[in-house]
Scaffold this motif. Structure first.
Motif, PDB file in Angstrom:
ATOM      1  N   ALA A 198       2.635  -1.148  -6.324  1.00  0.00           N
ATOM      2  CA  ALA A 198       3.348  -0.625  -5.152  1.00  0.00           C
ATOM      3  C   ALA A 198       2.381  -0.349  -4.005  1.00  0.00           C
ATOM      4  CB  ALA A 198       4.107   0.646  -5.530  1.00  0.00           C
ATOM      5  N   SER A 199       1.237   0.257  -4.337  1.00  0.00           N
ATOM      6  CA  SER A 199       0.248   0.564  -3.304  1.00  0.00           C
ATOM      7  C   SER A 199      -0.266  -0.708  -2.652  1.00  0.00           C
ATOM      8  CB  SER A 199      -0.914   1.348  -3.915  1.00  0.00           C
ATOM      9  OG  SER A 199      -1.943   1.553  -2.974  1.00  0.00           O
ATOM     10  N   LEU A 200      -0.543  -1.718  -3.465  1.00  0.00           N
ATOM     11  CA  LEU A 200      -1.090  -2.952  -2.919  1.00  0.00           C
ATOM     12  C   LEU A 200      -0.056  -3.720  -2.108  1.00  0.00           C
ATOM     13  CD1 LEU A 200      -3.642  -4.565  -2.726  1.00  0.00           C
ATOM     14  CD2 LEU A 200      -2.956  -5.845  -4.728  1.00  0.00           C
ATOM     15  N   ALA A 201       1.210  -3.633  -2.513  1.00  0.00           N
ATOM     16  CA  ALA A 201       2.250  -4.319  -1.751  1.00  0.00           C
ATOM     17  C   ALA A 201       2.282  -3.796  -0.316  1.00  0.00           C
ATOM     18  CB  ALA A 201       3.605  -4.129  -2.428  1.00  0.00           C
ATOM     19  N   GLY A 202       2.191  -2.463  -0.166  1.00  0.00           N
ATOM     20  CA  GLY A 202       2.166  -1.890   1.167  1.00  0.00           C
ATOM     21  C   GLY A 202       0.912  -2.278   1.932  1.00  0.00           C
ATOM     22  N   THR A 203      -0.226  -2.254   1.252  1.00  0.00           N
ATOM     23  CA  THR A 203      -1.499  -2.606   1.889  1.00  0.00           C
ATOM     24  C   THR A 203      -1.499  -4.057   2.352  1.00  0.00           C
ATOM     25  OG1 THR A 203      -2.703  -0.981   0.553  1.00  0.00           O
ATOM     26  CG2 THR A 203      -3.991  -2.781   1.528  1.00  0.00           C
ATOM     27  N   LEU A 204      -1.038  -4.950   1.483  1.00  0.00           N
ATOM     28  CA  LEU A 204      -1.028  -6.369   1.816  1.00  0.00           C
ATOM     29  C   LEU A 204      -0.066  -6.652   2.968  1.00  0.00           C
ATOM     30  CD1 LEU A 204      -2.323  -9.029   0.872  1.00  0.00           C
ATOM     31  CD2 LEU A 204      -0.352  -9.367  -0.640  1.00  0.00           C
ATOM     32  N   GLY A 205       1.079  -5.987   2.963  1.00  0.00           N
ATOM     33  CA  GLY A 205       2.037  -6.165   4.047  1.00  0.00           C
ATOM     34  C   GLY A 205       1.454  -5.767   5.387  1.00  0.00           C
ATOM     35  N   ARG A 206       0.709  -4.650   5.393  1.00  0.00           N
ATOM     36  CA  ARG A 206       0.096  -4.203   6.652  1.00  0.00           C
ATOM     37  C   ARG A 206      -0.982  -5.175   7.109  1.00  0.00           C
ATOM     38  NH1 ARG A 206       0.718   0.660   3.945  1.00  0.00           N
ATOM     39  NH2 ARG A 206      -1.456   0.689   3.251  1.00  0.00           N
ATOM     40  N   ILE A 207      -1.731  -5.725   6.166  1.00  0.00           N
ATOM     41  CA  ILE A 207      -2.787  -6.682   6.543  1.00  0.00           C
ATOM     42  C   ILE A 207      -2.178  -7.891   7.239  1.00  0.00           C
ATOM     43  CG2 ILE A 207      -4.455  -8.343   5.604  1.00  0.00           C
ATOM     44  CD1 ILE A 207      -5.148  -6.198   3.483  1.00  0.00           C
ATOM     45  N   PHE A 208      -1.137  -8.468   6.669  1.00  0.00           N
ATOM     46  CA  PHE A 208      -0.540  -9.668   7.270  1.00  0.00           C
ATOM     47  C   PHE A 208       0.233  -9.336   8.541  1.00  0.00           C
ATOM     48  CE2 PHE A 208      -0.912 -11.706   2.930  1.00  0.00           C
ATOM     49  CZ  PHE A 208      -1.875 -12.627   3.335  1.00  0.00           C
ATOM     50  N   ASP A 209       0.726  -8.089   8.663  1.00  0.00           N
ATOM     51  CA  ASP A 209       1.348  -7.681   9.933  1.00  0.00           C
ATOM     52  C   ASP A 209       0.293  -7.622  11.043  1.00  0.00           C
ATOM     53  OD1 ASP A 209       3.866  -7.505   8.892  1.00  0.00           O
ATOM     54  OD2 ASP A 209       3.799  -5.330   8.558  1.00  0.00           O
ATOM     55  N   GLU A 210      -0.881  -7.082  10.713  1.00  0.00           N
ATOM     56  CA  GLU A 210      -1.934  -6.909  11.719  1.00  0.00           C
ATOM     57  C   GLU A 210      -2.702  -8.207  11.971  1.00  0.00           C
ATOM     58  OE1 GLU A 210      -4.409  -3.371  10.938  1.00  0.00           O
ATOM     59  OE2 GLU A 210      -2.815  -2.713   9.581  1.00  0.00           O
ATOM     60  N   ARG A 211      -2.969  -8.951  10.921  1.00  0.00           N
ATOM     61  CA  ARG A 211      -3.742 -10.192  11.035  1.00  0.00           C
ATOM     62  C   ARG A 211      -3.036 -11.303  10.254  1.00  0.00           C
ATOM     63  NH1 ARG A 211      -9.306  -8.602  11.828  1.00  0.00           N
ATOM     64  NH2 ARG A 211      -9.237  -7.173  13.598  1.00  0.00           N
ATOM     65  N   PRO A 212      -1.996 -11.914  10.834  1.00  0.00           N
ATOM     66  CA  PRO A 212      -1.251 -12.953  10.108  1.00  0.00           C
ATOM     67  C   PRO A 212      -2.123 -14.132   9.688  1.00  0.00           C
ATOM     68  CG  PRO A 212      -0.086 -12.278  12.104  1.00  0.00           C
ATOM     69  CD  PRO A 212      -1.442 -11.677  12.176  1.00  0.00           C
ATOM     70  N   GLY A 213      -3.230 -14.358  10.376  1.00  0.00           N
ATOM     71  CA  GLY A 213      -4.075 -15.506  10.069  1.00  0.00           C
ATOM     72  C   GLY A 213      -5.117 -15.240   9.004  1.00  0.00           C
ATOM     73  N   THR A 214      -5.021 -14.119   8.314  1.00  0.00           N
ATOM     74  CA  THR A 214      -5.991 -13.795   7.267  1.00  0.00           C
ATOM     75  C   THR A 214      -5.928 -14.813   6.132  1.00  0.00           C
ATOM     76  OG1 THR A 214      -5.874 -11.421   7.751  1.00  0.00           O
ATOM     77  CG2 THR A 214      -6.712 -12.055   5.579  1.00  0.00           C
ATOM     78  N   THR A 215      -7.054 -15.434   5.829  1.00  0.00           N
ATOM     79  CA  THR A 215      -7.095 -16.430   4.749  1.00  0.00           C
ATOM     80  C   THR A 215      -8.163 -16.126   3.703  1.00  0.00           C
ATOM     81  OG1 THR A 215      -8.656 -17.835   5.973  1.00  0.00           O
ATOM     82  CG2 THR A 215      -6.285 -18.271   6.273  1.00  0.00           C
ATOM     83  N   GLY A 216      -8.980 -15.104   3.938  1.00  0.00           N
ATOM     84  CA  GLY A 216     -10.023 -14.760   2.983  1.00  0.00           C
ATOM     85  C   GLY A 216      -9.942 -13.306   2.579  1.00  0.00           C
ATOM     86  N   PHE A 217      -9.937 -13.054   1.274  1.00  0.00           N
ATOM     87  CA  PHE A 217      -9.885 -11.686   0.760  1.00  0.00           C
ATOM     88  C   PHE A 217     -11.126 -11.402  -0.072  1.00  0.00           C
ATOM     89  CE2 PHE A 217      -5.486 -12.286   1.805  1.00  0.00           C
ATOM     90  CZ  PHE A 217      -5.022 -11.022   2.152  1.00  0.00           C
ATOM     91  N   VAL A 218     -11.708 -10.220   0.141  1.00  0.00           N
ATOM     92  CA  VAL A 218     -12.763  -9.708  -0.722  1.00  0.00           C
ATOM     93  C   VAL A 218     -12.208  -8.461  -1.405  1.00  0.00           C
ATOM     94  CG1 VAL A 218     -15.093  -8.751  -0.850  1.00  0.00           C
ATOM     95  CG2 VAL A 218     -14.593 -10.601   0.768  1.00  0.00           C
ATOM     96  N   VAL A 219     -12.227  -8.456  -2.725  1.00  0.00           N
ATOM     97  CA  VAL A 219     -11.642  -7.355  -3.493  1.00  0.00           C
ATOM     98  C   VAL A 219     -12.752  -6.592  -4.207  1.00  0.00           C
ATOM     99  CG1 VAL A 219      -9.944  -6.696  -5.233  1.00  0.00           C
ATOM    100  CG2 VAL A 219      -9.616  -8.789  -3.898  1.00  0.00           C
ATOM    101  N   GLN A 220     -12.864  -5.305  -3.900  1.00  0.00           N
ATOM    102  CA  GLN A 220     -13.773  -4.430  -4.646  1.00  0.00           C
ATOM    103  C   GLN A 220     -12.934  -3.298  -5.227  1.00  0.00           C
ATOM    104  OE1 GLN A 220     -17.024  -2.466  -2.539  1.00  0.00           O
ATOM    105  NE2 GLN A 220     -18.333  -2.718  -4.333  1.00  0.00           N
ATOM    106  N   ASN A 221     -12.089  -3.672  -6.138  1.00  0.00           N
ATOM    107  CA  ASN A 221     -11.166  -2.729  -6.779  1.00  0.00           C
ATOM    108  C   ASN A 221     -10.535  -3.463  -7.953  1.00  0.00           C
ATOM    109  OD1 ASN A 221      -8.937  -1.159  -7.550  1.00  0.00           O
ATOM    110  ND2 ASN A 221      -8.635  -0.366  -5.472  1.00  0.00           N
ATOM    111  N   GLU A 222     -11.039  -3.217  -9.149  1.00  0.00           N
ATOM    112  CA  GLU A 222     -10.582  -3.973 -10.317  1.00  0.00           C
ATOM    113  C   GLU A 222      -9.083  -3.837 -10.553  1.00  0.00           C
ATOM    114  OE1 GLU A 222     -14.941  -3.057 -10.869  1.00  0.00           O
ATOM    115  OE2 GLU A 222     -13.152  -1.982 -10.165  1.00  0.00           O
ATOM    116  N   ALA A 223      -8.543  -2.652 -10.270  1.00  0.00           N
ATOM    117  CA  ALA A 223      -7.116  -2.422 -10.506  1.00  0.00           C
ATOM    118  C   ALA A 223      -6.234  -3.202  -9.544  1.00  0.00           C
ATOM    119  CB  ALA A 223      -6.799  -0.929 -10.399  1.00  0.00           C
ATOM    120  N   ALA A 224      -6.818  -3.714  -8.457  1.00  0.00           N
ATOM    121  CA  ALA A 224      -6.037  -4.444  -7.453  1.00  0.00           C
ATOM    122  C   ALA A 224      -5.999  -5.943  -7.697  1.00  0.00           C
ATOM    123  CB  ALA A 224      -6.599  -4.172  -6.057  1.00  0.00           C
TER     124      ALA A 224
END
Length: 339
Positions: free
Chosen positions: A224-250
């Protein structure tokens, strides 16, 4: 119970020679030392810890401070702790495990009691409240982590600043220009925990030099937390194509949400993780990653501490260089980013 005198008779040496082999107070020839050790193993002799400590003024105990926080990935902490305990036993030391959130109070208790002759501290913050006590007390100590000011301290860590830079370079080389960092839980950054802050700093610096845009969003890691986070990322930067994850639970929630959103990995979106090797290879898409070398960090922490206890030169700060392994989750940026 086997006595020291019985070990001496079995090895054909004096009791004082056995004592010197155990304490290391005098130089004993390699041949004699090995004969004594063989007799100790054959007879199953175990020195009395209390008597040994009184006689030598050494407890042969290392205090290990491992604050177990709900917003940290506990398996990594435990893997480091197990490596510390295993390596310590190889050197004849036992581990006193401190898992409370006492901070400076625990340092005072250990240094004041004389129970442990050295300390290893984990979960290091940039401005860690425990460090002034270490500097004042003079007890041998090693940090698994790197504070803002490491002067007078012995530290070992993965070079997290170089890790962040390496992730940015990899995605830039594949043509990605808009990156998002899915970070640790907010509390990790509020405490200014060293590894998280340094990764982000290294990534941002290299991204700026490479002309990349970066969004950083801390995340609790659940679906649930990540769904909200990801939605905000694509709202702010729709052209995002690269993700760096430093959170094993995510990791798995991110991969699942990208699939549900119609974004294929790596054709539409690339994902790079900073995580244990096991997490990377067992993910639903095998992750391009920089591994956290937990076992090596634990081993080197003990080796550095034993060197200090034996009076050998202090190495100061030891940073392990990051290694990025390319797997299935990263590829060339799409020719046209989503708008």
């Amino acid at each position: 119970m086997v006595t020291l005198a019985e070990v001496a008779r079995h090895a054909g040496v004096s009791a004082s020679t056995v004592s010197y082999v155990l304490s290391g107070k005098r130089s004993i020839s390699a041949v004699t030392r090995q004969r004594v050790r063989d007799s100790i193993e054959h007879l199953g002799y175990h020195p009395h810890a209390g008597a040994r400590a009184l006689a030598s003024n050494r407890s042969r105990i290392i205090a290990l401070m491992v604050p177990l926080r709900t917003d940290m990935y506990v398996p990594v902490m435990m893997e480091i702790a197990i490596a510390i305990a295993t390596t310590a036993r190889e050197h004849g030391y036992d581990i006193l495990l401190l898992t409370g959130e006492e901070g400076p109070a625990a340092v005072r208790r250990v240094t004041g009691s004389g129970l442990a002759e050295a300390m290893i501290l984990m979960d290091i913050q940039l401005e860690d409240e425990r460090l002034p006590l270490l500097r004042e007390g003079g007890q041998p100590a090693v940090l698994v982590g790197l504070p803002a000011d490491s002067s007078g301290l012995t530290c070992v860590d993965l070079d997290f600043a170089a890790t962040g830079a390496l992730c940015a370079e990899h995605l830039a080389a594949l043509g990605h220009r808009d990156l998002a960092v899915i970070g640790e839980a907010p509390g990790v950054y509020e405490r200014h925990t060293g590894f998280a802050e340094r990764t982000l700093e290294g990534l941002r610096e290299r991204a700026a030099r490479l002309g990349l845009r970066v969004l950083h969003r801390p995340c609790e890691g659940g679906y649930a937390s990540l769904a909200g986070t990801l939605g905000r990322i694509f709202d702010e930067r729709p052209g995002t194509t690269g993700f760096v994850v430093q959170n094993e639970a995510a990791v798995e929630p991110l991969l699942a949400l990208l699939r549900q959103g119609g974004r294929a990995v790596p054709e539409d979106v690339s994902v790079v993780a900073v995580c244990p090797e096991q997490v990377a290879v067992q993910a639903s898409v095998r992750l391009t990653s920089v591994a956290v070398p937990a076992q090596e960090l634990g081993r080197q922490a003990v080796e550095l501490l034993v060197a200090k206890l034996q009076g050998r030169p202090d190495e100061g700060v030891v940073l392990l260089p990051p290694e990025l392994t390319v797997r299935d989750s990263s590829g060339p940026a799409p020719a046209v980013s989503r708008s």
